[in-house]
Design an enzyme around this catalytic site. Structure first.
Site, mmCIF file in Angstrom:
data_model
loop_
_atom_site.group_PDB
_atom_site.id
_atom_site.type_symbol
_atom_site.label_atom_id
_atom_site.label_comp_id
_atom_site.label_asym_id
_atom_site.label_seq_id
_atom_site.Cartn_x
_atom_site.Cartn_y
_atom_site.Cartn_z
ATOM 1 N N HIS A 150 -2.105 10.228 -10.468
ATOM 2 C CA HIS A 150 -2.512 9.016 -9.289
ATOM 3 C C HIS A 150 -3.554 9.854 -8.124
ATOM 4 C CE1 HIS A 150 1.370 7.032 -10.852
ATOM 5 N NE2 HIS A 150 0.485 6.097 -10.182
ATOM 6 N N LYS A 154 -1.146 9.096 -2.669
ATOM 7 C CA LYS A 154 0.233 8.812 -2.907
ATOM 8 C C LYS A 154 1.113 9.820 -2.320
ATOM 9 C CE LYS A 154 2.742 7.465 -7.020
ATOM 10 N NZ LYS A 154 3.876 6.236 -6.305
HETATM 11 P P1 NAP Z 1 -1.297 2.155 1.381
HETATM 12 O O1 NAP Z 1 -2.765 1.639 1.098
HETATM 13 O O2 NAP Z 1 -0.848 3.193 1.938
HETATM 14 O O3 NAP Z 1 -0.567 0.989 1.855
HETATM 15 C C1 NAP Z 1 0.708 0.933 2.521
HETATM 16 C C2 NAP Z 1 0.907 -0.104 3.768
HETATM 17 O O4 NAP Z 1 2.266 0.129 4.298
HETATM 18 C C3 NAP Z 1 -0.114 -0.017 4.735
HETATM 19 O O5 NAP Z 1 -0.473 -1.459 4.782
HETATM 20 C C4 NAP Z 1 0.529 0.620 5.663
HETATM 21 O O6 NAP Z 1 0.157 0.181 6.988
HETATM 22 C C5 NAP Z 1 2.062 0.047 5.605
HETATM 23 N N1 NAP Z 1 3.056 0.849 6.346
HETATM 24 C C6 NAP Z 1 3.083 2.216 6.402
HETATM 25 N N2 NAP Z 1 4.047 2.634 7.258
HETATM 26 C C7 NAP Z 1 4.345 1.130 7.866
HETATM 27 C C8 NAP Z 1 5.577 1.209 8.851
HETATM 28 N N3 NAP Z 1 6.089 2.170 9.415
HETATM 29 N N4 NAP Z 1 5.786 -0.218 9.178
HETATM 30 C C9 NAP Z 1 4.834 -1.288 8.631
HETATM 31 N N5 NAP Z 1 4.040 -1.029 7.808
HETATM 32 C C10 NAP Z 1 3.884 0.124 7.216
HETATM 33 O O7 NAP Z 1 -0.943 2.030 -0.231
HETATM 34 P P2 NAP Z 1 -0.849 1.027 -1.595
HETATM 35 O O8 NAP Z 1 -1.594 1.567 -2.335
HETATM 36 O O9 NAP Z 1 -1.345 -0.327 -0.952
HETATM 37 O O10 NAP Z 1 0.610 1.075 -1.875
HETATM 38 C C11 NAP Z 1 1.619 0.360 -1.062
HETATM 39 C C12 NAP Z 1 2.872 0.531 -2.059
HETATM 40 O O11 NAP Z 1 2.919 0.041 -3.250
HETATM 41 C C13 NAP Z 1 3.364 1.965 -2.077
HETATM 42 O O12 NAP Z 1 4.623 2.102 -2.064
HETATM 43 C C14 NAP Z 1 2.747 2.339 -3.581
HETATM 44 O O13 NAP Z 1 3.376 3.305 -4.182
HETATM 45 C C15 NAP Z 1 3.143 0.888 -4.344
HETATM 46 N N6 NAP Z 1 2.463 0.492 -5.427
HETATM 47 C C16 NAP Z 1 3.128 -0.179 -6.335
HETATM 48 C C17 NAP Z 1 2.460 -0.551 -7.582
HETATM 49 C C18 NAP Z 1 3.369 -1.519 -8.194
HETATM 50 O O14 NAP Z 1 2.587 -1.940 -9.377
HETATM 51 N N7 NAP Z 1 4.241 -1.781 -8.127
HETATM 52 C C19 NAP Z 1 1.060 -0.335 -7.868
HETATM 53 C C20 NAP Z 1 0.487 0.557 -6.651
HETATM 54 C C21 NAP Z 1 1.105 0.842 -5.593
HETATM 55 P P3 NAP Z 1 -1.003 0.915 7.844
HETATM 56 O O15 NAP Z 1 -2.159 0.640 7.114
HETATM 57 O O16 NAP Z 1 -1.168 0.243 9.292
HETATM 58 O O17 NAP Z 1 -0.642 2.145 7.855
#
Ligand code: NAP
Length: 263
Positions: A150, A154
């Site tokens: 990844h 991550k």
């Molecule tokens: P990312 O770009 O880091 O986004 C994370 C989000 O969470 C951002 O909007 C962040 O806000 C928010 N956040 C962090 N701390 C927070 C808090 N205390 N209160 C409210 N919001 C908060 O990560 P990503 O790649 O989009 O992934 C998001 C999640 O999906 C992760 O858990 C990842 O492992 C998972 N994921 C799942 C799949 C699937 O197929 N199921 C695929 C990819 C990723 P800020 O931007 O303001 O910090």
């Protein structure tokens, strides 16, 4: 019918892609977002017209919606999903890193409130098929190791997909310790993490998105089942499917394979 959606994590990479998907899907409507930085209106991702909440309780009390999508971090995603279910708001969770206890508690709350929830460690339909094929293969090839790769932002390791792959393989593979019984590590961690004798190796590098190889070893043969997500668009078909399927549910389903038409 219009499906009204509340999304948490709108600034994130997954959240941004989900907003595009929702806007492009005629029957979906984004009615609010939950964001840690805003409490009024957002100036990003064309969300000027969408109410933004900091407080999930306030959002769920004030906004009428059909589905809550969580794409954040487990420390936020878990309490918010609990809250959504208690408000009888169906939930689709893509956030990874939920513990088994978290999932058990959410299952209990979903059942008590007869409110559907789908937790999907991986929304990419190809990745779900990779896990299913791995489960099939493990009947004949019990020696298996997983390499998951990844992007370097991550936080959790191993990935939710790797953990879920092991769980699915366990359904067909007899428990066994792999490798030489006397093997040892000169450098701690050299053999990767271990779950039920299955080794998981987690790689984090810039340039990667989400990739996994499940490698089965047999007599004079190797079987490799491999999946690559090249960008976050690859997760959107599965997210769309989950939103549609959760509308019919009154319990919690863990894993997209349990709502896919694959039998
Ligand atoms: P990312 O770009 O880091 O986004 C994370 C989000 O969470 C951002 O909007 C962040 O806000 C928010 N956040 C962090 N701390 C927070 C808090 N205390 N209160 C409210 N919001 C908060 O990560 P990503 O790649 O989009 O992934 C998001 C999640 O999906 C992760 O858990 C990842 O492992 C998972 N994921 C799942 C799949 C699937 O197929 N199921 C695929 C990819 C990723 P800020 O931007 O303001 O910090």
């Amino acid at each position: 019918m219009t499906v009204k959606i509340i999304l948490a994590g709108p600034r994130g990479k997954m959240g941004s892609e989900a907003i595009k998907m929702i806007h492009n899907e005629q029957k979906f409507q984004l009615v609010a977002c939950i964001d840690k930085k805003n409490n009024t209106k957002a100036d990003f991702n064309h969300l000027e017209e969408t109410p933004i909440y900091y407080d999930a309780e306030q959002c769920f009390s004030e906004v009428s919606a059909d589905v809550y999508i969580d794409l954040t971090i487990p420390e936020i995603g878990f309490p918010n999903t609990k809250l959504a279910l208690k408000h009888n708001l169906r939930a689709v969770v893509g956030t990874s890193g939920f513990t088994e206890e978290n999932i058990q508690e959410l299952t209990r709350i979903a059942n008590e409130n007869a409110t559907g929830c789908i937790i999907a460690p991986n929304f990419a339909l190809g990745a779900v098929l990779m896990m299913l094929f791995s489960k099939m293969a493990a009947t004949y090839f019990p020696d298996v190791e997983i390499i998951e790769k990844h992007h370097d932002n991550k936080l959790d390791a191993p990935s939710g997909t790797a953990t879920k792959t092991v769980e699915m393989i366990q359904q067909t593979r007899e428990s066994k310790q792999q490798g030489h019984p006397d093997e040892y590590e000169i450098l701690p961690g050299a053999r990767g993490a271990q779950n039920d004798g299955i080794r998981i190796h987690s790689m984090r590098l810039p340039g990667l998105v989400a990739h996994q190889e499940v490698i089965f070893g047999g007599q004079s043969q190797l079987l490799t089942i491999k999946h690559d997500s090249f960008n976050r668009e690859s997760f959107m078909d599965g997210l769309k499917l989950a939103v549609n399927e959760v509308l019919e549910l009154e319990t919690l389903i863990y894993g997209l394979e349990n709502v896919m038409d694959i039998n």
